[in-house]
Design a protein around this motif. Structure first.
Motif, PDB file in Angstrom:
ATOM      1  N   GLN A 289      35.159  87.095  40.688  1.00 33.24           N
ATOM      2  CA  GLN A 289      35.911  88.300  41.021  1.00 33.24           C
ATOM      3  C   GLN A 289      35.463  88.851  42.373  1.00 33.24           C
ATOM      4  N   ALA A 290      34.136  88.909  42.596  1.00 33.89           N
ATOM      5  CA  ALA A 290      33.625  89.402  43.875  1.00 33.89           C
ATOM      6  C   ALA A 290      34.006  88.450  45.011  1.00 33.89           C
ATOM      7  N   TRP A 291      33.940  87.161  44.741  1.00 33.84           N
ATOM      8  CA  TRP A 291      34.282  86.133  45.737  1.00 33.84           C
ATOM      9  C   TRP A 291      35.743  86.257  46.164  1.00 33.84           C
ATOM     10  N   ASP A 292      36.633  86.338  45.190  1.00 30.95           N
ATOM     11  CA  ASP A 292      38.061  86.418  45.495  1.00 30.95           C
ATOM     12  C   ASP A 292      38.408  87.726  46.209  1.00 30.95           C
ATOM     13  N   ALA A 293      37.717  88.790  45.853  1.00 35.26           N
ATOM     14  CA  ALA A 293      37.970  90.067  46.522  1.00 35.26           C
ATOM     15  C   ALA A 293      37.565  90.011  47.987  1.00 35.26           C
ATOM     16  N   ALA A 294      36.516  89.246  48.284  1.00 38.78           N
ATOM     17  CA  ALA A 294      36.039  89.146  49.663  1.00 38.78           C
ATOM     18  C   ALA A 294      36.879  88.186  50.492  1.00 38.78           C
ATOM     19  N   TYR A 295      37.212  87.025  49.943  1.00 38.67           N
ATOM     20  CA  TYR A 295      37.897  85.991  50.724  1.00 38.67           C
ATOM     21  C   TYR A 295      39.418  86.024  50.615  1.00 38.67           C
ATOM     22  N   GLY A 296      39.933  86.506  49.485  1.00 45.67           N
ATOM     23  CA  GLY A 296      41.373  86.449  49.259  1.00 45.67           C
ATOM     24  C   GLY A 296      42.211  87.104  50.357  1.00 45.67           C
ATOM     25  N   PRO A 297      41.969  88.368  50.687  1.00 46.22           N
ATOM     26  CA  PRO A 297      42.793  89.014  51.729  1.00 46.22           C
ATOM     27  C   PRO A 297      42.678  88.323  53.088  1.00 46.22           C
ATOM     28  N   LYS A 298      41.477  87.900  53.455  1.00 48.29           N
ATOM     29  CA  LYS A 298      41.293  87.234  54.753  1.00 48.29           C
ATOM     30  C   LYS A 298      42.008  85.888  54.784  1.00 48.29           C
ATOM     31  N   ASN A 299      41.992  85.190  53.674  1.00 48.62           N
ATOM     32  CA  ASN A 299      42.673  83.894  53.627  1.00 48.62           C
ATOM     33  C   ASN A 299      44.187  84.055  53.693  1.00 48.62           C
ATOM     34  N   ARG A 300      44.698  85.086  53.049  1.00 49.04           N
ATOM     35  CA  ARG A 300      46.148  85.316  53.100  1.00 49.04           C
ATOM     36  C   ARG A 300      46.590  85.644  54.524  1.00 49.04           C
ATOM     37  N   GLU A 301      45.762  86.361  55.247  1.00 42.28           N
ATOM     38  CA  GLU A 301      46.072  86.658  56.649  1.00 42.28           C
ATOM     39  C   GLU A 301      46.165  85.371  57.463  1.00 42.28           C
ATOM     40  N   LEU A 302      45.250  84.432  57.195  1.00 44.67           N
ATOM     41  CA  LEU A 302      45.287  83.157  57.912  1.00 44.67           C
ATOM     42  C   LEU A 302      46.571  82.397  57.597  1.00 44.67           C
ATOM     43  N   VAL A 303      46.936  82.325  56.314  1.00 45.99           N
ATOM     44  CA  VAL A 303      48.137  81.599  55.920  1.00 45.99           C
ATOM     45  C   VAL A 303      49.362  82.180  56.618  1.00 45.99           C
ATOM     46  N   GLU A 304      49.447  83.483  56.655  1.00 44.98           N
ATOM     47  CA  GLU A 304      50.596  84.138  57.271  1.00 44.98           C
ATOM     48  C   GLU A 304      50.619  83.969  58.788  1.00 44.98           C
ATOM     49  N   ALA A 305      49.442  83.835  59.409  1.00 41.21           N
ATOM     50  CA  ALA A 305      49.377  83.718  60.872  1.00 41.21           C
ATOM     51  C   ALA A 305      49.872  82.367  61.371  1.00 41.21           C
ATOM     52  N   GLU A 306      49.799  81.317  60.538  1.00 42.13           N
ATOM     53  CA  GLU A 306      50.261  79.974  60.901  1.00 42.13           C
ATOM     54  C   GLU A 306      49.666  79.523  62.246  1.00 42.13           C
ATOM     55  N   LEU A 307      48.360  79.611  62.362  1.00 47.35           N
ATOM     56  CA  LEU A 307      47.687  79.246  63.605  1.00 47.35           C
ATOM     57  C   LEU A 307      47.648  77.736  63.783  1.00 47.35           C
ATOM     58  N   ASP A 308      47.583  77.293  65.036  1.00 42.32           N
ATOM     59  CA  ASP A 308      47.355  75.876  65.321  1.00 42.32           C
ATOM     60  C   ASP A 308      46.642  75.765  66.665  1.00 42.32           C
ATOM     61  N   GLY A 309      46.296  74.541  67.049  1.00 43.57           N
ATOM     62  CA  GLY A 309      45.668  74.292  68.337  1.00 43.57           C
ATOM     63  C   GLY A 309      44.358  75.052  68.506  1.00 43.57           C
ATOM     64  N   ASP A 310      44.115  75.524  69.720  1.00 42.29           N
ATOM     65  CA  ASP A 310      42.872  76.221  70.033  1.00 42.29           C
ATOM     66  C   ASP A 310      42.718  77.499  69.214  1.00 42.29           C
ATOM     67  N   ASP A 311      43.832  78.145  68.884  1.00 43.39           N
ATOM     68  CA  ASP A 311      43.757  79.373  68.100  1.00 43.39           C
ATOM     69  C   ASP A 311      43.171  79.092  66.712  1.00 43.39           C
ATOM     70  N   LEU A 312      43.560  77.976  66.106  1.00 45.96           N
ATOM     71  CA  LEU A 312      43.025  77.618  64.792  1.00 45.96           C
ATOM     72  C   LEU A 312      41.548  77.238  64.899  1.00 45.96           C
ATOM     73  N   VAL A 313      41.181  76.538  65.962  1.00 40.69           N
ATOM     74  CA  VAL A 313      39.768  76.199  66.170  1.00 40.69           C
ATOM     75  C   VAL A 313      38.936  77.475  66.270  1.00 40.69           C
ATOM     76  N   ARG A 314      39.449  78.447  67.004  1.00 40.59           N
ATOM     77  CA  ARG A 314      38.715  79.700  67.166  1.00 40.59           C
ATOM     78  C   ARG A 314      38.577  80.438  65.818  1.00 40.59           C
ATOM     79  N   TRP A 315      39.625  80.383  64.996  1.00 41.10           N
ATOM     80  CA  TRP A 315      39.531  80.998  63.676  1.00 41.10           C
ATOM     81  C   TRP A 315      38.481  80.275  62.829  1.00 41.10           C
ATOM     82  N   LYS A 316      38.501  78.950  62.853  1.00 42.87           N
ATOM     83  CA  LYS A 316      37.523  78.178  62.086  1.00 42.87           C
ATOM     84  C   LYS A 316      36.104  78.503  62.538  1.00 42.87           C
TER      85      LYS A 316
END
Length: 520
Positions: A289-316
């Motif tokens: 529960q604590a794990w999902d609360a911490a990572y879930g919102p941030k991961n959804r932001e990544l999915v919605e951003a649809e990053l690629d190339g250098d932008d995705l590398v920078r996110w990683k």
């Protein structure tokens, strides 16, 4: 008549006989107050770049206040290096004081021969009580310890198993907290106060997969981690192996296992590897529960951003570095618990605290994670020593030292003779502020594990105060770096005419060191 020396003493100086006889019975064992306790704090893959006292781009994040306190109260080594930048070989070198080709651990696949001489065995024989808690990673059962509890293999961050002489048990909690709990329990309840002790307090963190503890899950969420200038290195200035590795943030970090983004991985396509599944399956409902609360919102932001190339590398890069630093923060917080205990029990004044790691690590430099190379980020390891009354507080040392030296250092600290088989040099003179004549001017390095994880080719080499020569002997390639002119090691100057005299000297140094260390 000729009188013996003893008879002359008895006839002329009878009051000298008793002390002479007592001294002839052999040395009496010093009390625990005369011999210092040794606390060896050891982590896995902690880069100097992620320790505030060393400065650099991450120091402003204040990642290690307790380690920095140790540095203020002791000596920080600026040029501490390893002999083989990978977990098990580094640990075997430290235990034995011998290079990989002699102690039998060249790679992580090898099993340690526990019958060979190690510094804990010698300290134990000399009257020290010896204990080991945490990561062992040498396959065979620990030897030379009065007490041990270790992680099997790499161990797990959450709800880890522990091996003991009585068998294996699973405990609920976060591994860094649990290892510290066990260390403190041994100090409180198992330690014999009439004996000096060696406690090897060894963490799994910050090893991959960098799973933060419950208290650090959202640390650095609102921080932008500075990027290294070589994050997008193209490897064009070096020999072929630099481009053939498999350790780039761009292509080789796993979305699920390493970056905790399960939302972009399709399990049916084999995307969730066993390590990622193991991490999630070990969480309790409360931990999940604590794990999902911490990572879930941030991961959804990544999915919605649809990053690629250098932008995705920078996110990683940001996700990787934040998780790495979160695991470091947990180690540092727990070290603070141990330092506080030493203070509370009046043990700090007679306890040497040594902090180091099994090697350095890449935190985005050259676009990489992991270690193995003779390049600076993995070759260099943190080393701090606090010894009240002996080591000057806030001092620094720039001599070339290696993990090869640790065993003899611990032995001399305890007043125990070193065996002739050990190949390093005690750091005690350096710790006392001396500059010994004839100290090494170059170190020898040798990496063996290829084929293997991350595809780093086998190589050996020498490093001096300014230059580095690397030989990839399977392919016959060489690299030569001037570390003052090229601190990021981007351009090998091997083959340039003006460096020929230097190259000749370094090749001679390489051969001399191989002969000295009996390298086949």
């Amino acid at each position: 008549m000729i009188l013996s020396t003893g008879r002359v003493l008895r006839l002329v100086f009878p009051w000298l006989i008793l002390p002479v006889l007592l001294s002839s019975c052999g040395p009496t064992e010093p009390s625990s107050e005369d011999r210092p306790n040794i606390l060896f704090v050891f982590t896995d893959d902690h880069a100097v770049q992620a320790m505030g006292a060393y400065g650099g781009r991450l120091a402003g994040l204040d990642p290690t206040p307790n380690l920095d306190r140790l540095a203020r109260e002791g000596m920080l080594f600026r040029n501490a290096f390893v002999t083989n930048s990978i977990c098990a070989p580094s640990r075997a070198v430290i235990l034995t004081g011998r290079h990989s080709h002699l102690n039998g651990i060249r790679t992580n696949r090898d099993s340690f021969d526990g019958s060979q001489t190690t510094f804990p065995k010698l300290l134990r024989r000399a009257g020290y009580q010896t204990a080991l808690v945490g990561k062992w990673h040498l396959k065979s059962e620990p030897t030379g310890f009065d007490y041990w509890q270790v992680l099997p293999g790499q161990g797990n961050y959450y709800n880890p198993d522990f091996r003991t002489p009585q068998g294996e048990t699973r405990e609920t909690g976060y591994v860094t907290d649990l290892i510290t709990d066990k260390a403190l329990q041994w100090l409180r309840e198992e330690r014999d106060p009439d004996k000096p002790f060696l406690l090897m307090y060894q963490h799994k963190a910050p090893h991959r997969e960098w799973a933060p503890g419950p208290e650090q899950l959202t640390l650095y969420d609102d921080v932008e981690i500075p990027e290294p200038p070589t994050l997008f290195d193209d490897y064009s200035g070096r020999a072929g192996p630099a481009a053939l590795q498999e350790m780039t943030i761009a292509r080789h970090l796993h979305l699920a296992r390493d970056l905790k983004v399960f939302e972009l991985v399709e399990p049916s396509a084999g995307g969730l590897d066993r390590d990622a599944v193991r991490l999630r399956d070990r969480l309790t409902d409360e931990q999940r529960q604590a794990w999902d609360a911490a990572y879930g919102p941030k991961n959804r932001e990544l999915v919605e951003a649809e990053l690629d190339g250098d932008d995705l590398v920078r996110w990683k890069y940001q996700r990787y570095l934040k998780d790495y630093l979160r695991t470091v923060a947990s180690v540092d917080r727990n070290l603070g618990r141990v330092l506080d205990f030493l203070d509370e029990r009046d043990l700090a004044r007679n306890t040497i605290v040594v902090y180091s790691s099994d090697q350095g690590f890449y935190l985005g430099e050259h676009g990489w994670y992991d270690k193995r190379w003779m390049y600076e980020e993995s070759l260099r390891t943190p080393l701090v020593v606090r010894w009240p009354g002996v080591v000057e507080a806030g001092s620094e040392n720039r001599h070339l030292v290696q993990n090869l030296d640790f065993a003899q250092t611990f032995l001399e600290m305890a007043g125990v003779d070193e065996p002739a088989s050990m190949q390093g040099r005690s750091l005690l003179p350096l710790l006392k502020g001396m500059s010994p004549r004839g100290w090494r001017e170059a170190i020898y390095y040798h990496y063996y594990e290829f084929p293997g994880p991350h595809s780093v080719r086998r190589h050996e080499g020498v490093r001096t105060g300014r230059h580095k020569l690397i030989h990839y002997y399977d392919s016959g390639e060489w690299e030569l770096f001037d570390l003052e002119e090229d601190p990021h090691e981007l351009w090998s100057v091997y083959g340039r005419a003006e460096y020929e005299p230097l190259l000749k000297r370094l090749r001679e140094s390489l051969q001399n060191l191989k002969s000295q260390y009996k390298v086949p």
